[in-house]
Scaffold this motif. Sequence first.
Motif, PDB file in Angstrom:
ATOM      1  N   VAL A 107     -13.485  14.937  11.403  1.00 18.39           N
ATOM      2  CA  VAL A 107     -12.894  14.697  10.091  1.00 18.39           C
ATOM      3  C   VAL A 107     -12.201  15.954   9.568  1.00 18.39           C
ATOM      4  O   VAL A 107     -12.448  17.059  10.045  1.00 18.39           O
ATOM      5  CB  VAL A 107     -13.960  14.219   9.077  1.00 18.39           C
ATOM      6  N   GLU A 108     -11.352  15.740   8.554  1.00 20.48           N
ATOM      7  CA  GLU A 108     -10.656  16.868   7.919  1.00 20.48           C
ATOM      8  C   GLU A 108     -11.632  17.738   7.135  1.00 20.48           C
ATOM      9  O   GLU A 108     -11.599  18.958   7.215  1.00 20.48           O
ATOM     10  CB  GLU A 108      -9.580  16.353   6.966  1.00 20.48           C
ATOM     11  N   ASP A 109     -12.461  17.088   6.319  1.00 24.40           N
ATOM     12  CA  ASP A 109     -13.378  17.790   5.421  1.00 24.40           C
ATOM     13  C   ASP A 109     -14.345  16.771   4.831  1.00 24.40           C
ATOM     14  O   ASP A 109     -14.350  15.611   5.245  1.00 24.40           O
ATOM     15  CB  ASP A 109     -12.603  18.512   4.314  1.00 24.40           C
ATOM     16  N   THR A 110     -15.145  17.195   3.852  1.00 18.21           N
ATOM     17  CA  THR A 110     -16.126  16.289   3.259  1.00 18.21           C
ATOM     18  C   THR A 110     -15.463  15.116   2.548  1.00 18.21           C
ATOM     19  O   THR A 110     -15.996  14.003   2.563  1.00 18.21           O
ATOM     20  CB  THR A 110     -17.060  17.024   2.281  1.00 18.21           C
ATOM     21  N   GLU A 111     -14.325  15.339   1.949  1.00 12.61           N
ATOM     22  CA  GLU A 111     -13.619  14.234   1.284  1.00 12.61           C
ATOM     23  C   GLU A 111     -13.134  13.194   2.297  1.00 12.61           C
ATOM     24  O   GLU A 111     -13.197  11.994   2.033  1.00 12.61           O
ATOM     25  CB  GLU A 111     -12.435  14.761   0.471  1.00 12.61           C
ATOM     26  N   ASP A 112     -12.667  13.646   3.423  1.00 16.66           N
ATOM     27  CA  ASP A 112     -12.243  12.717   4.473  1.00 16.66           C
ATOM     28  C   ASP A 112     -13.436  11.913   4.978  1.00 16.66           C
ATOM     29  O   ASP A 112     -13.340  10.703   5.182  1.00 16.66           O
ATOM     30  CB  ASP A 112     -11.580  13.486   5.624  1.00 16.66           C
ATOM     31  N   PHE A 113     -14.573  12.589   5.150  1.00 15.48           N
ATOM     32  CA  PHE A 113     -15.765  11.857   5.574  1.00 15.48           C
ATOM     33  C   PHE A 113     -16.188  10.845   4.503  1.00 15.48           C
ATOM     34  O   PHE A 113     -16.568   9.720   4.829  1.00 15.48           O
ATOM     35  CB  PHE A 113     -16.931  12.794   5.898  1.00 15.48           C
ATOM     36  N   ALA A 114     -16.107  11.228   3.244  1.00 16.18           N
ATOM     37  CA  ALA A 114     -16.461  10.300   2.159  1.00 16.18           C
ATOM     38  C   ALA A 114     -15.575   9.062   2.204  1.00 16.18           C
ATOM     39  O   ALA A 114     -16.044   7.936   1.991  1.00 16.18           O
ATOM     40  CB  ALA A 114     -16.353  10.998   0.805  1.00 16.18           C
ATOM     41  N   ARG A 115     -14.290   9.238   2.510  1.00 16.36           N
ATOM     42  CA  ARG A 115     -13.365   8.098   2.647  1.00 16.36           C
ATOM     43  C   ARG A 115     -13.809   7.179   3.775  1.00 16.36           C
ATOM     44  O   ARG A 115     -13.889   5.956   3.612  1.00 16.36           O
ATOM     45  CB  ARG A 115     -11.940   8.608   2.911  1.00 16.36           C
ATOM     46  N   ILE A 116     -14.121   7.758   4.923  1.00 14.59           N
ATOM     47  CA  ILE A 116     -14.564   6.969   6.078  1.00 14.59           C
ATOM     48  C   ILE A 116     -15.874   6.262   5.756  1.00 14.59           C
ATOM     49  O   ILE A 116     -16.063   5.093   6.097  1.00 14.59           O
ATOM     50  CB  ILE A 116     -14.702   7.880   7.323  1.00 14.59           C
ATOM     51  N   HIS A 117     -16.756   6.966   5.088  1.00 18.53           N
ATOM     52  CA  HIS A 117     -18.048   6.382   4.717  1.00 18.53           C
ATOM     53  C   HIS A 117     -17.852   5.172   3.805  1.00 18.53           C
ATOM     54  O   HIS A 117     -18.417   4.107   4.051  1.00 18.53           O
ATOM     55  CB  HIS A 117     -18.919   7.449   4.044  1.00 18.53           C
ATOM     56  N   ARG A 118     -17.056   5.347   2.750  1.00 15.61           N
ATOM     57  CA  ARG A 118     -16.831   4.248   1.797  1.00 15.61           C
ATOM     58  C   ARG A 118     -16.092   3.085   2.430  1.00 15.61           C
ATOM     59  O   ARG A 118     -16.449   1.929   2.234  1.00 15.61           O
ATOM     60  CB  ARG A 118     -16.022   4.744   0.590  1.00 15.61           C
ATOM     61  N   ARG A 119     -15.038   3.389   3.161  1.00 13.58           N
ATOM     62  CA  ARG A 119     -14.167   2.343   3.693  1.00 13.58           C
ATOM     63  C   ARG A 119     -14.770   1.600   4.879  1.00 13.58           C
ATOM     64  O   ARG A 119     -14.530   0.405   5.043  1.00 13.58           O
ATOM     65  CB  ARG A 119     -12.820   2.938   4.099  1.00 13.58           C
ATOM     66  N   TYR A 120     -15.519   2.309   5.701  1.00 13.51           N
ATOM     67  CA  TYR A 120     -15.983   1.708   6.944  1.00 13.51           C
ATOM     68  C   TYR A 120     -17.505   1.691   7.121  1.00 13.51           C
ATOM     69  O   TYR A 120     -18.096   0.633   7.307  1.00 13.51           O
ATOM     70  CB  TYR A 120     -15.375   2.431   8.154  1.00 13.51           C
ATOM     71  N   LEU A 121     -18.109   2.866   7.128  1.00 12.27           N
ATOM     72  CA  LEU A 121     -19.516   2.964   7.503  1.00 12.27           C
ATOM     73  C   LEU A 121     -20.428   2.174   6.576  1.00 12.27           C
ATOM     74  O   LEU A 121     -21.311   1.447   7.034  1.00 12.27           O
ATOM     75  CB  LEU A 121     -19.958   4.432   7.560  1.00 12.27           C
ATOM     76  N   ALA A 122     -20.231   2.301   5.273  1.00  9.44           N
ATOM     77  CA  ALA A 122     -21.093   1.613   4.308  1.00  9.44           C
ATOM     78  C   ALA A 122     -20.941   0.097   4.374  1.00  9.44           C
ATOM     79  O   ALA A 122     -21.800  -0.628   3.882  1.00  9.44           O
ATOM     80  CB  ALA A 122     -20.795   2.113   2.897  1.00  9.44           C
ATOM     81  N   ARG A 123     -19.886  -0.373   4.991  1.00 12.63           N
ATOM     82  CA  ARG A 123     -19.632  -1.815   5.089  1.00 12.63           C
ATOM     83  C   ARG A 123     -20.100  -2.427   6.408  1.00 12.63           C
ATOM     84  O   ARG A 123     -19.948  -3.630   6.606  1.00 12.63           O
ATOM     85  CB  ARG A 123     -18.135  -2.082   4.914  1.00 12.63           C
ATOM     86  N   LEU A 124     -20.624  -1.608   7.293  1.00 11.22           N
ATOM     87  CA  LEU A 124     -21.106  -2.137   8.568  1.00 11.22           C
ATOM     88  C   LEU A 124     -22.308  -3.048   8.338  1.00 11.22           C
ATOM     89  O   LEU A 124     -23.163  -2.751   7.493  1.00 11.22           O
ATOM     90  CB  LEU A 124     -21.479  -0.996   9.515  1.00 11.22           C
ATOM     91  N   PRO A 125     -22.401  -4.127   9.093  1.00  8.48           N
ATOM     92  CA  PRO A 125     -23.506  -5.070   8.893  1.00  8.48           C
ATOM     93  C   PRO A 125     -24.834  -4.546   9.432  1.00  8.48           C
ATOM     94  O   PRO A 125     -24.877  -3.830  10.430  1.00  8.48           O
ATOM     95  CB  PRO A 125     -23.055  -6.304   9.676  1.00  8.48           C
ATOM     96  N   GLY A 126     -25.919  -4.905   8.749  1.00  6.05           N
ATOM     97  CA  GLY A 126     -27.257  -4.672   9.257  1.00  6.05           C
ATOM     98  C   GLY A 126     -27.832  -3.288   9.055  1.00  6.05           C
ATOM     99  O   GLY A 126     -28.899  -2.981   9.587  1.00  6.05           O
ATOM    100  N   ILE A 127     -27.179  -2.425   8.291  1.00 11.43           N
ATOM    101  CA  ILE A 127     -27.662  -1.053   8.150  1.00 11.43           C
ATOM    102  C   ILE A 127     -28.819  -0.988   7.146  1.00 11.43           C
ATOM    103  O   ILE A 127     -28.712  -1.472   6.029  1.00 11.43           O
ATOM    104  CB  ILE A 127     -26.537  -0.100   7.717  1.00 11.43           C
ATOM    105  N   ALA A 128     -29.914  -0.354   7.575  1.00 15.78           N
ATOM    106  CA  ALA A 128     -31.045  -0.097   6.686  1.00 15.78           C
ATOM    107  C   ALA A 128     -31.000   1.351   6.183  1.00 15.78           C
ATOM    108  O   ALA A 128     -31.263   1.608   5.008  1.00 15.78           O
ATOM    109  CB  ALA A 128     -32.362  -0.355   7.405  1.00 15.78           C
TER     110      ALA A 128
END
Length: 152
Positions: free
Chosen positions: A112-133
Amino acid sequence: MQLDTTDRRILKVLQTEGRISNADLAERISLSPSACHRRVQRLEHDGYISGYVALLDARKIGRPATVFVEITLSSQSDEVLDAFEKGVAKIPDVLECHLMAGNADYLIKLMVEDTEDFARIHRRYLARLPGIAQMHSSFALRTVVKTTALDL
C-alpha cells in the motif's frame, strides 16, 4: 519427471535471471544451445516453470508499505470458506492470500501507499468480505529477507 543436476542448474539461473538468452544460459551451464532449449521447454511443459514475470520495485511505483492481514472466519464450513475465497480473489490490491493452520484462518499480503491507502482498501474491500469474525492488520517496519527464488 525427476530433476537432474543440469535441470536444477537451469532453474537456479532462471529464477534470478529470467531474461537471460538461451545462448548465455547454455554457456553458463555447459550445454549446447539446442539441448538447453529442449530442457527449458520440457521444464515449462512439465510445470516446473510456471511463468515469467517482471518484478517491480514497490517503492518506485508508490507502494512502499507491506501490510499483513490475519482473518478469522465465523465458521469453517465449505460455504463460508468458498464465499470468502471468491470475495478475496476479486480484490485487486491483494498480492497473496493463504489458508492457514494456527491462530488465523487466512493471511493476506498487501502493498500500500500509506495508512490512508490501507484504510481505503479496508473500507472498500476487506470489511465487506463474507464470514469474517476477526481481522488483525500489521504493517511491516522493514523487510529483512525477500526473494522469489526457491533453494534447489
